[in-house]
Design a protein around this motif. Structure first.
Motif, PDB file in Angstrom:
ATOM      1  N   HIS A  92       0.837  -1.195   0.000  1.00 25.21           N
ATOM      2  CA  HIS A  92       0.000   0.000   0.000  1.00 25.21           C
ATOM      3  C   HIS A  92       0.874   1.247   0.000  1.00 25.21           C
ATOM      4  O   HIS A  92       1.930   1.275   0.632  1.00 25.21           O
ATOM      5  N   VAL A  93       0.399   2.289  -0.684  1.00 30.99           N
ATOM      6  CA  VAL A  93       0.994   3.616  -0.538  1.00 30.99           C
ATOM      7  C   VAL A  93       0.367   4.232   0.707  1.00 30.99           C
ATOM      8  O   VAL A  93      -0.855   4.373   0.799  1.00 30.99           O
ATOM      9  N   HIS A  94       1.202   4.588   1.679  1.00 27.63           N
ATOM     10  CA  HIS A  94       0.660   5.097   2.944  1.00 27.63           C
ATOM     11  C   HIS A  94       1.670   6.004   3.627  1.00 27.63           C
ATOM     12  O   HIS A  94       2.863   5.704   3.680  1.00 27.63           O
ATOM     13  N   ASP A  95       1.167   7.098   4.180  1.00 19.28           N
ATOM     14  CA  ASP A  95       1.959   8.032   4.981  1.00 19.28           C
ATOM     15  C   ASP A  95       1.861   7.595   6.440  1.00 19.28           C
ATOM     16  O   ASP A  95       0.781   7.629   7.039  1.00 19.28           O
ATOM     17  N   LEU A  96       2.979   7.201   7.030  1.00 19.40           N
ATOM     18  CA  LEU A  96       2.973   6.680   8.388  1.00 19.40           C
ATOM     19  C   LEU A  96       2.742   7.754   9.445  1.00 19.40           C
ATOM     20  O   LEU A  96       2.641   7.435  10.634  1.00 19.40           O
ATOM     21  N   ASN A  97       2.607   9.008   9.041  1.00 19.98           N
ATOM     22  CA  ASN A  97       2.163  10.037   9.968  1.00 19.98           C
ATOM     23  C   ASN A  97       0.662   9.958  10.226  1.00 19.98           C
ATOM     24  O   ASN A  97       0.144  10.669  11.090  1.00 19.98           O
ATOM     25  N   HIS A  98      -0.027   9.100   9.463  1.00 16.75           N
ATOM     26  CA  HIS A  98      -1.475   8.944   9.602  1.00 16.75           C
ATOM     27  C   HIS A  98      -1.812   7.527  10.073  1.00 16.75           C
ATOM     28  O   HIS A  98      -1.014   6.594   9.891  1.00 16.75           O
ATOM     29  N   PRO A  99      -2.982   7.347  10.691  1.00 13.63           N
ATOM     30  CA  PRO A  99      -3.368   6.012  11.175  1.00 13.63           C
ATOM     31  C   PRO A  99      -3.350   4.967  10.068  1.00 13.63           C
ATOM     32  O   PRO A  99      -3.678   5.251   8.911  1.00 13.63           O
ATOM     33  N   ILE A 100      -2.970   3.765  10.449  1.00 11.81           N
ATOM     34  CA  ILE A 100      -2.975   2.636   9.494  1.00 11.81           C
ATOM     35  C   ILE A 100      -4.370   2.026   9.547  1.00 11.81           C
ATOM     36  O   ILE A 100      -4.589   0.915  10.048  1.00 11.81           O
ATOM     37  N   ASP A 101      -5.340   2.769   9.029  1.00  9.00           N
ATOM     38  CA  ASP A 101      -6.736   2.396   9.218  1.00  9.00           C
ATOM     39  C   ASP A 101      -7.184   1.245   8.329  1.00  9.00           C
ATOM     40  O   ASP A 101      -8.315   0.771   8.443  1.00  9.00           O
ATOM     41  N   TRP A 102      -6.314   0.766   7.474  1.00  9.80           N
ATOM     42  CA  TRP A 102      -6.649  -0.376   6.629  1.00  9.80           C
ATOM     43  C   TRP A 102      -6.208  -1.699   7.271  1.00  9.80           C
ATOM     44  O   TRP A 102      -6.370  -2.761   6.675  1.00  9.80           O
ATOM     45  N   LEU A 103      -5.676  -1.637   8.495  1.00 14.70           N
ATOM     46  CA  LEU A 103      -5.359  -2.854   9.242  1.00 14.70           C
ATOM     47  C   LEU A 103      -6.109  -2.832  10.568  1.00 14.70           C
ATOM     48  O   LEU A 103      -6.030  -1.854  11.319  1.00 14.70           O
ATOM     49  N   PRO A 104      -6.829  -3.907  10.903  1.00 18.36           N
ATOM     50  CA  PRO A 104      -7.568  -3.951  12.168  1.00 18.36           C
ATOM     51  C   PRO A 104      -6.662  -4.238  13.359  1.00 18.36           C
ATOM     52  O   PRO A 104      -5.489  -4.595  13.214  1.00 18.36           O
ATOM     53  N   ASP A 105      -7.221  -4.101  14.548  1.00 19.82           N
ATOM     54  CA  ASP A 105      -6.504  -4.414  15.773  1.00 19.82           C
ATOM     55  C   ASP A 105      -6.020  -5.860  15.759  1.00 19.82           C
ATOM     56  O   ASP A 105      -6.705  -6.754  15.249  1.00 19.82           O
TER      57      ASP A 105
END
Length: 237
Positions: A92-105
């Protein structure tokens, strides 16, 4: 004075060049990767998040050892290179300054975060996210430049946490955080981790054939990286 790194994908402009450099280079192939993989331990059958996965060199080895790999990176080109390298992975393209909301607990067994924490502005918040997605018996392996090495090279106040802007030897322009060791430990503690193991790596013997001078320096001076294995603190929910 710059007080943040920001969300620009710095490695985007030299992603292909970085892949060529890191594939067999001393610092990556014969120093950091072996140390991180050893700290991760047996990954066969386990789900691993490769945070800031770059071109997929760590992920490739993890898959070869039997892991299911999920990866993310701020650079779209890095994600493209990783996807090409490991077709079985999920990137995934993702900025780690933001929540990783595409992965559950509690959805992954292990997290690898290699040589990238220094590019994140909101480090404690990110580390809390990594703890959230880890299963209770999971572990985080994070590597970073050795703070003593940063101070020996840059000078100034060792205890000051600050952003550095540099041009590296290949003309790569980079911006990143430097911080004392106590700050790095405090961020992990504040995020709910216990440090299980700290390693100041030595390069593998094969690294001597790549760059003899730097190999000898890494054997005798704290001028390279360090790696930490941390686990979720069971005393904290």
């Amino acid at each position: 004075m710059v007080d943040r790194v920001g969300s620009e994908p710095q490695y985007e402009v030299f992603a292909d060049e970085f892949l060529e450099h890191a594939r067999d280079g001393l610092y990556n192939a014969h120093y950091d990767r072996p140390a991180c993989l050893e700290l991760l331990g047996d990954v066969d059958g386990r789900t691993v998040l490769d945070a800031a996965c770059g071109p997929g060199l760590y992920a490739e080895e993890l898959v070869a050892r039997g892991a299911h790999v999920i990866g993310c990176d701020l650079s779209p080109r890095m994600v493209e290179l990783a996807s090409q390298r490991i077709p079985s992975g999920e990137f995934h393209v993702h900025d780690l300054n933001h929540p990783i909301d595409w992965l559950p607990d509690s959805s992954v067994d292990l997290v690898l975060f290699a040589l990238a924490v220094e590019y994140v502005d909101h480090r404690t918040e990110l580390l809390r996210e990594l703890r959230r997605i880890l299963r209770p018996n999971g572990a985080l392996v994070v590597s970073r430049p050795h703070p003593t090495g940063d101070w020996l090279r840059l000078g100034g106040n060792y205890f000051e946490t600050r952003v550095i802007e540099e041009v590296w030897s290949r003309g790569w322009q980079v911006r990143y955080w430097v911080a004392p060791l106590e700050r790095a430990f405090e961020e992990l503690r504040a995020a709910g981790f216990l440090i299980e193991q700290l390693v100041e790596p030595r390069p593998t013997l094969a690294g001597a054939e790549v760059d003899t001078e730097r190999y000898q320096r890494l054997l005798t001076q704290p001028t390279g990286f360090l790696a930490i294995r941390a686990i979720p603190d069971p005393r904290r929910t």
